[in-house]
Design a protein around this motif. Structure first.
Motif, mmCIF file in Angstrom:
data_model
loop_
_atom_site.group_PDB
_atom_site.id
_atom_site.type_symbol
_atom_site.label_atom_id
_atom_site.label_comp_id
_atom_site.label_asym_id
_atom_site.label_seq_id
_atom_site.Cartn_x
_atom_site.Cartn_y
_atom_site.Cartn_z
ATOM 1 N N SER A 6 0.851 -1.190 0.000
ATOM 2 C CA SER A 6 0.000 0.000 0.000
ATOM 3 C C SER A 6 0.884 1.235 0.000
ATOM 4 O O SER A 6 1.656 1.463 0.938
ATOM 5 N N GLY A 140 -8.610 4.223 7.120
ATOM 6 C CA GLY A 140 -8.268 5.641 7.259
ATOM 7 C C GLY A 140 -6.785 5.892 7.403
ATOM 8 O O GLY A 140 -6.298 6.921 6.958
ATOM 9 N N GLY A 143 -0.339 1.795 9.485
ATOM 10 C CA GLY A 143 0.402 1.591 10.726
ATOM 11 C C GLY A 143 -0.418 1.260 11.953
ATOM 12 O O GLY A 143 0.064 1.424 13.072
ATOM 13 N N ASP A 173 -6.501 -6.446 4.549
ATOM 14 C CA ASP A 173 -5.848 -5.132 4.493
ATOM 15 C C ASP A 173 -5.804 -4.510 5.883
ATOM 16 O O ASP A 173 -6.853 -4.210 6.463
HETATM 17 C C1 DX5 Z 1 -6.139 1.697 5.614
HETATM 18 C C2 DX5 Z 1 -5.750 1.269 4.237
HETATM 19 C C3 DX5 Z 1 -4.634 0.300 4.164
HETATM 20 C C4 DX5 Z 1 -3.371 0.759 4.804
HETATM 21 C C5 DX5 Z 1 -2.670 -0.451 5.316
HETATM 22 O O1 DX5 Z 1 -7.325 2.395 5.559
HETATM 23 O O2 DX5 Z 1 -6.845 0.687 3.565
HETATM 24 O O3 DX5 Z 1 -4.412 -0.126 2.823
HETATM 25 O O4 DX5 Z 1 -2.520 1.463 3.931
HETATM 26 O O5 DX5 Z 1 -1.562 -0.017 5.981
HETATM 27 P P1 DX5 Z 1 -0.800 -0.892 7.077
HETATM 28 O O6 DX5 Z 1 -0.291 -2.121 6.383
HETATM 29 O O7 DX5 Z 1 0.279 0.034 7.497
HETATM 30 O O8 DX5 Z 1 -1.789 -1.223 8.156
#
Ligand code: DX5
Ligand code: ZN
Length: 212
Positions: A6, A140, A143, A173
């Motif tokens: 992402s 949103g 991390g 995700d």
């Molecule tokens: C959050 C997003 C994700 C996010 C995941 O709303 O949909 O795609 O970028 O990021 P990490 O892997 O850092 O949790």
């Protein structure tokens, strides 16, 4: 396991290089988070920036819409020809109509579910979907910490998919890293999205390899 970094956690000042780097290091898709400041309490990028990422990518785009007014955003991003276009079921009154529209645009349709949304909400849509995106954090931000109940939801969704459309993929995700990848594989995930874990790693190739 397919891996979709992402770009939310990438350095946006060097976006093209960041996208090229993860593509060269083994990404299967480039995951793009589109947030509108209404459906989620954050605002990200529009079609001009996504077009720049698409130009740098030699892997297909996986666009995740976290927006109100999904039909407007589907038309806005369709010209970029992503592989997958996901919209949230919590925000769509006529999901079947929108799935059909996405497919007619030559894009593989997917639906995203927030952590609180029961997989049964989409049982009668599964036959028309190519992928379901299960959020394992509240959408949103990158991390955040992985929400464990996502594992049970993967298993339950897997059962519905086996019954309705075995070709439909499960993407997970949020909060994914080396600590939970074995459990995600065992539960039946097909694609994992990871932002902070990959872009924050000193060795990005090792990070991608540890998920694949
Ligand atoms: C959050 C997003 C994700 C996010 C995941 O709303 O949909 O795609 O970028 O990021 P990490 O892997 O850092 O949790
Ligand atoms: Zn996402």
């Amino acid at each position: 396991m397919l891996v979709a970094p992402s770009i939310l956690s990438a350095d946006f000042g060097a976006l093209a290089e960041e996208v090229k780097s993860v593509c060269a290091l083994g990404a299967d898709y480039v995951h793009i988070d589109v947030m509108d400041g209404h459906f989620v309490p954050n605002l990200t990028i529009g079609p001009a920036v996504v077009a720049a990422a698409a130009k740098a990518a030699d892997k297909p785009l996986d666009i995740h819409l976290m927006v109100e007014n999904n039909p407007f955003f589907v038309e806005l991003f369709a010209p970029l020809k992503p592989e997958f276009l996901s919209f949230h079921i919590e925000e769509e009154k006529h999901p079947h109509r929108l799935i059909t529209r996405i497919r007619d645009l030559g894009i593989r349709p997917a639906i995203a579910l927030n952590p609180h949304t029961n997989e049964s909400e989409i049982e009668y849509l599964l036959g028309d979907l190519d992928m379901v995106l299960l959020m394992s954090v509240n959408p949103g931000f990158g991390g955040q910490r992985f929400i464990l109940s996502a594992l049970e939801k993967i298993r339950r969704l897997k059962y519905l998919i086996a019954k309705r459309n075995p070709k439909c993929l499960i993407e997970v995700d949020g909060g994914i890293c080396a600590d939970n990848i074995a459990a995600l594989k065992e539960a039946g995930a097909d694609i994992v999205v990871a932002g902070a874990y990959i872009f924050g790693a000193a060795d990005r190739k090792a990070a991608i390899d540890s998920l694949a």
